[in-house]
Design a protein around this motif. Structure first.
Motif, PDB file in Angstrom:
ATOM      1  N   GLN A  29       0.826  -1.204   0.000  1.00 59.36           N
ATOM      2  CA  GLN A  29       0.000   0.000   0.000  1.00 59.36           C
ATOM      3  C   GLN A  29       0.867   1.263   0.000  1.00 59.36           C
ATOM      4  N   SER A  93      -8.876   0.340   1.456  1.00 58.44           N
ATOM      5  CA  SER A  93      -8.481  -0.220   0.163  1.00 58.44           C
ATOM      6  C   SER A  93      -9.686  -0.376  -0.758  1.00 58.44           C
ATOM      7  N   GLY A  97      -9.964   1.680  -4.306  1.00 56.45           N
ATOM      8  CA  GLY A  97     -10.125   0.953  -5.558  1.00 56.45           C
ATOM      9  C   GLY A  97     -11.381   1.326  -6.320  1.00 56.45           C
ATOM     10  N   ALA A 105     -10.715   9.132  -3.490  1.00 61.94           N
ATOM     11  CA  ALA A 105      -9.450   8.396  -3.426  1.00 61.94           C
ATOM     12  C   ALA A 105      -8.597   8.875  -2.257  1.00 61.94           C
ATOM     13  N   ARG A 109      -7.227   6.565   0.686  1.00 58.60           N
ATOM     14  CA  ARG A 109      -5.783   6.518   0.983  1.00 58.60           C
ATOM     15  C   ARG A 109      -5.519   6.879   2.448  1.00 58.60           C
ATOM     16  N   ALA A 162      -1.910  -3.731 -13.851  1.00 62.31           N
ATOM     17  CA  ALA A 162      -2.675  -2.519 -14.136  1.00 62.31           C
ATOM     18  C   ALA A 162      -2.838  -2.303 -15.638  1.00 62.31           C
ATOM     19  N   TRP A 167      -6.183  -1.119 -12.539  1.00 59.47           N
ATOM     20  CA  TRP A 167      -5.621  -1.094 -11.188  1.00 59.47           C
ATOM     21  C   TRP A 167      -6.663  -1.211 -10.092  1.00 59.47           C
ATOM     22  N   ARG A 168      -7.922  -0.920 -10.386  1.00 61.79           N
ATOM     23  CA  ARG A 168      -8.935  -0.838  -9.330  1.00 61.79           C
ATOM     24  C   ARG A 168      -9.217  -2.182  -8.661  1.00 61.79           C
ATOM     25  N   GLY A 169      -9.325  -3.236  -9.468  1.00 63.55           N
ATOM     26  CA  GLY A 169      -9.630  -4.549  -8.901  1.00 63.55           C
ATOM     27  C   GLY A 169      -8.545  -5.047  -7.957  1.00 63.55           C
ATOM     28  N   VAL A 170      -7.303  -4.614  -8.201  1.00 62.10           N
ATOM     29  CA  VAL A 170      -6.194  -5.022  -7.328  1.00 62.10           C
ATOM     30  C   VAL A 170      -6.452  -4.560  -5.899  1.00 62.10           C
ATOM     31  N   PHE A 171      -6.917  -3.333  -5.743  1.00 61.92           N
ATOM     32  CA  PHE A 171      -7.105  -2.783  -4.406  1.00 61.92           C
ATOM     33  C   PHE A 171      -8.326  -3.372  -3.704  1.00 61.92           C
ATOM     34  N   VAL A 172      -9.323  -3.758  -4.457  1.00 57.67           N
ATOM     35  CA  VAL A 172     -10.449  -4.464  -3.853  1.00 57.67           C
ATOM     36  C   VAL A 172      -9.984  -5.809  -3.299  1.00 57.67           C
TER      37      VAL A 172
END
Length: 427
Positions: A29, A93, A97, A105, A109, A162, A167-172
């Motif tokens: 993160q 997170s 995401g 955002a 963060r 990404a 990239w969004r699904g990674v943070f979910v």
């Protein structure tokens, strides 16, 4: 260190492993914006200064939380704060995401920074309480080696994912994993050896007078300050530049493709991970802290000067240079041991948290400053929705990080040599 049964021995290693995995997420993160800087700039249509603020929000919260985390680690214990931090980081997170705007955002963060801010100090507290003092730097280095897998993943792997899937699904997904680790910390981690196998203890009552007097004793201890300043300079430069600007710098100044630039970042992170274990073990074996910090930090400064010059170099040389920079960066990891060993043993959480504040405060301040300096030299060029800067603008930004590194290098000469043991004596 009291005698532990074989079952307690297994449990302490399992607990440390779970916390180290939480530390992997913390590092991921922390450095994730570096691997997707261009994606974030395009998604939120933001300037370098605003992008710096987005990345630095993590560091603002992390800085503010260091002393409270040290107090909580010394009072409530690591177990509770790790569980609560995991939940908070998971929620943040998810929000990051799924954020439809820069403002959302920023909130996500912020929550991420709040959640993961407890992990490192809690881990140091567990190592200090459950393991022998003579192994402290080695175990911290080993834990950081594992934790730095998160920073490596935040480089080339995140950049590749990404580009392929967004990239969004990674943070979910990271949010889900954070909640799982929070549950495991509650189920497995125990604050002290004597609590092993017992029912959860009632939370200790806070004595604010004792807590703040203890904090003042750490801050007033002159032997603590060289460690703080070395951590601030060396680690502050690392967090400031590697945490966001390295990939865009290599793409724009050295005309590297995104995958190649991300590979350099991963080498920096990977070298740092190996260096933490190598330098920690070397220091414990030599029975010295100061010489290791001085030599490695001066190598670190030399690499920064090369980056500042913007000189072109063969690809093989630049790969080797970034790996070397990673190894040298790890010199600051010994400052936690230096601070712990000049303060009362019962204040290990507080002394390491105070030392840790410097680097995060530096990153919180200077990540946006780097962006602001570069925006001053921006000529108006854009590519795929992101700003493009020339060498002069980048030299201004790199110069900020280099100046930070030089502060840490100079202060390394004032580190108090502890010979790898606690030298604190009551007045």
């Amino acid at each position: 260190m009291q005698h532990l049964t074989p079952e307690q021995m297994k449990r302490r290693w399992l607990a440390l492993g779970i916390v180290a995995l939480a530390y992997v997420l913390s590092f991921f993160q922390r450095f994730a914006p570096a691997g997707i800087a261009n994606d974030l700039a395009a998604a939120f249509e933001t300037s370098a200064a605003s992008l710096g603020v987005l990345a630095a929000t993590y560091f603002y919260v992390y800085t503010v939380m260091q002393v409270p985390t040290g107090m909580l680690a010394d009072t409530l214990g690591p177990r509770r704060i790790l569980m609560l931090g995991g939940v908070m980081g998971g929620v943040g997170s998810f929000l990051f995401g799924l954020a439809p705007s820069l403002d959302i955002a920023l909130v996500g963060r912020t929550l991420i920074g709040l959640g993961v801010s407890v992990v490192f100090i809690a881990m140091l507290k567990l190592i200090a309480v459950w393991f022998e003092e003579s192994r402290f730097a080695t175990l911290v280095g080993l834990s950081m080696l594992i934790g730095n897998l998160g920073s490596v993943l935040a480089g080339a792997p995140l950049s590749a994912v990404a580009q392929a899937t967004g990239w969004r699904g990674v943070f979910v997904g990271v949010g889900v994993l954070s909640l799982v680790l929070a549950a495991l910390c509650w189920l497995i981690v125990r604050d002290r050896p004597e609590a092993e196998g017992a029912a959860p203890m009632a939370a200790p009552r806070f004595d604010r007078t004792v807590l703040f007097n203890s904090l003042l004793s750490v801050v007033r201890n002159r032997a603590t300050w060289p460690a703080i300043l070395v951590n601030t300079g060396l680690c502050g430069a690392f967090f400031t530049f590697a945490g966001l600007w390295t990939v865009p710098y290599l793409m724009q100044v050295h005309e590297m493709t995104r995958p190649v630039a991300a590979n350099h970042l991963s080498l920096w992170f990977g070298g740092f991970a190996v260096g933490c274990l190598a330098l920690g073990s070397l220091s414990d074996r030599l029975g010295r802290r100061k010489p290791v910090i001085i030599v490695a930090s001066h190598v670190y400064g030399g690499v920064w000067l090369i980056l500042l010059s913007g000189m072109r170099m063969p690809l093989e040389f630049s790969y080797a240079l970034f790996a070397l920079q990673g190894l040298a960066t790890a010199s600051f990891s010994l400052t936690w041991a230096c601070a712990k060993e000049v303060n009362p043993p019962m204040l290990s959480g507080m002394s390491t948290s105070v030392t840790n504040m410097g680097s995060f405060l530096a990153a919180a301040i200077f990540q946006p400053v780097v962006g602001w300096v570069m925006d001053l030299g921006w000529k108006g060029d854009m590519v795929a929705g992101a700003r493009v800067y020339d060498l002069a603008a980048w030299r201004g930004g790199v110069g900020v990080a280099t100046a930070l590194a030089l502060v840490g290098i100079v202060c390394s000469w004032w580190i108090v040599e502890t010979r790898c043991r606690n030298i604190w004596k009551p007045a």
